[in-house]
Design a protein around this motif. Sequence first.
Motif, mmCIF file in Angstrom:
data_model
loop_
_atom_site.group_PDB
_atom_site.id
_atom_site.type_symbol
_atom_site.label_atom_id
_atom_site.label_comp_id
_atom_site.label_asym_id
_atom_site.label_seq_id
_atom_site.Cartn_x
_atom_site.Cartn_y
_atom_site.Cartn_z
ATOM 1 N N THR A 19 0.831 -1.203 0.000
ATOM 2 C CA THR A 19 0.000 0.000 0.000
ATOM 3 C C THR A 19 0.866 1.254 0.000
ATOM 4 O O THR A 19 2.096 1.197 0.098
ATOM 5 N N ASP A 20 0.200 2.406 -0.083
ATOM 6 C CA ASP A 20 0.855 3.720 0.058
ATOM 7 C C ASP A 20 2.094 3.845 -0.827
ATOM 8 O O ASP A 20 3.178 4.223 -0.366
ATOM 9 N N SER B 163 4.411 5.619 -3.593
ATOM 10 C CA SER B 163 4.633 7.002 -4.008
ATOM 11 C C SER B 163 5.976 7.135 -4.703
ATOM 12 O O SER B 163 6.857 6.284 -4.554
#
Length: 238
Positions: free
Chosen positions: A141-142, A144
């Motif tokens: 997840t997350d 970037s």
Amino acid sequence: MKFPQYTLKRNLGLVFVVGLGAGLASTGCVQTTVQEVRQADTQIGTGESIVILSRKHKTQGETEDDFVTCVSDSVNSGAGALPILSEREFVDATFPWFEPRTAPLNMEDLATVINRPLIARRIDDIGVRYLVWIEGTTERTDESGSLNCTFFSGGIPACFGFLSWESGSNYEAAVWDVERGMTVGTLSSEAAGTSFVPAVVVPIPVIARVREKACANMSDQIKTFIHPDLPSLRAPEG
């Protein structure tokens, strides 16, 4: 002269295609949590074995086969090793009750199936004392950042940028005593960590191997749960 360029966003696999940084990869820090609830004493005798099972229906939340294999292999080796009957051997011996189309979806269903006289006799015949039912997944997840890579003349690549993502593993195991027809305890293993790939010409992956850590902790928990007299086998966090 212009050189071909491409941008890598949230796709670590493509970073390794260019062949950079793979040999420099290192392991990131992983934070772990383990819990145990014991409901009865445990012991295992000569000729008895353990089988490790998981949810097999092709739906969201299915436990990964390679995680179950990792736990089985680890429980069957090293300090405190326990005799393991492979999941495939167990499924074949109890056909058709544990095939993917008919396999239990949870511990309640599992208890119903293995308490049937015919199934109970088959399980007894193959010497299984404990069924360890594992549920859980590893998720990423997350995500970037991005990496920009360019091929220069002669096919030499160079990458610039920064990628990062969070990974989490969350698994729970219920231990069923076939002889007594009851759940004797539950175990849980959680692991979380941040992975990142900085790149100034050469990408240098720093990978948080959360599933491997969750597997190691779950394996050690199973060993010490079945053999309560064993010293702790768990590796320190970090």
